[in-house]
Scaffold this motif. Structure first.
Motif: not given
Length: 93
Positions: A9-12, A18-21, A47-51
Motif C-alpha cells: 500500500i505504501y509502495a503504491l 511506471a513502478d506503480r503500474e 525502492r519506493s520506501g514501502g518496507f
C-alpha cells in the motif's frame, strides 16, 4: 495469494507511475507468481520506501505496547513480553 500488505500500500502511494503500474500488474496476475515477479515486486517496494515506512508504522505500535507493559507488575512475564516486542520489530526477512 495476492493479498495487499501495508508495504505494498505504501509502495503504491509513493512509487513512480511506471513502478506503480508494474506492481499493480504483478498483484493483479491470476495464479502463482514466478521468482522474477516476486523479485521485481520486492525491488519496487524497497525502492519506493514501502518496507521502511511499514517498519516505522510497526515501531509506533511496538513502542505504544511497551509503554502499556509498564502498567503491569515487574517480573518475568512483563520482561518476556517486552523482549518479544523487540524481536518482532528487529526480525529480518
Amino acid at each position: 495469494e495476492g493479498k495487499v500488505t501495508l508495504p505494498v500500500i505504501y509502495a503504491l502511494q509513493h512509487a513512480t507511475p511506471a513502478d506503480r503500474e508494474e506492481l499493480l500488474r504483478i498483484y493483479d496476475k491470476a495464479g502463482p507468481l514466478i521468482s522474477p515477479e516476486i523479485q521485481g515486486a520486492t525491488e519496487i517496494i524497497e525502492r519506493s520506501g514501502g518496507f521502511e515506512r511499514a517498519r516505522r508504522h510497526a515501531m509506533d505500535y511496538i513502542l505504544q505496547a511497551k509503554r502499556s507493559l509498564e502498567l503491569l507488575p515487574a517480573g518475568a512475564a512483563r520482561d518476556a513480553l517486552s523482549l518479544l516486542a523487540d524481536q518482532i520489530v528487529d526480525r529480518r526477512r
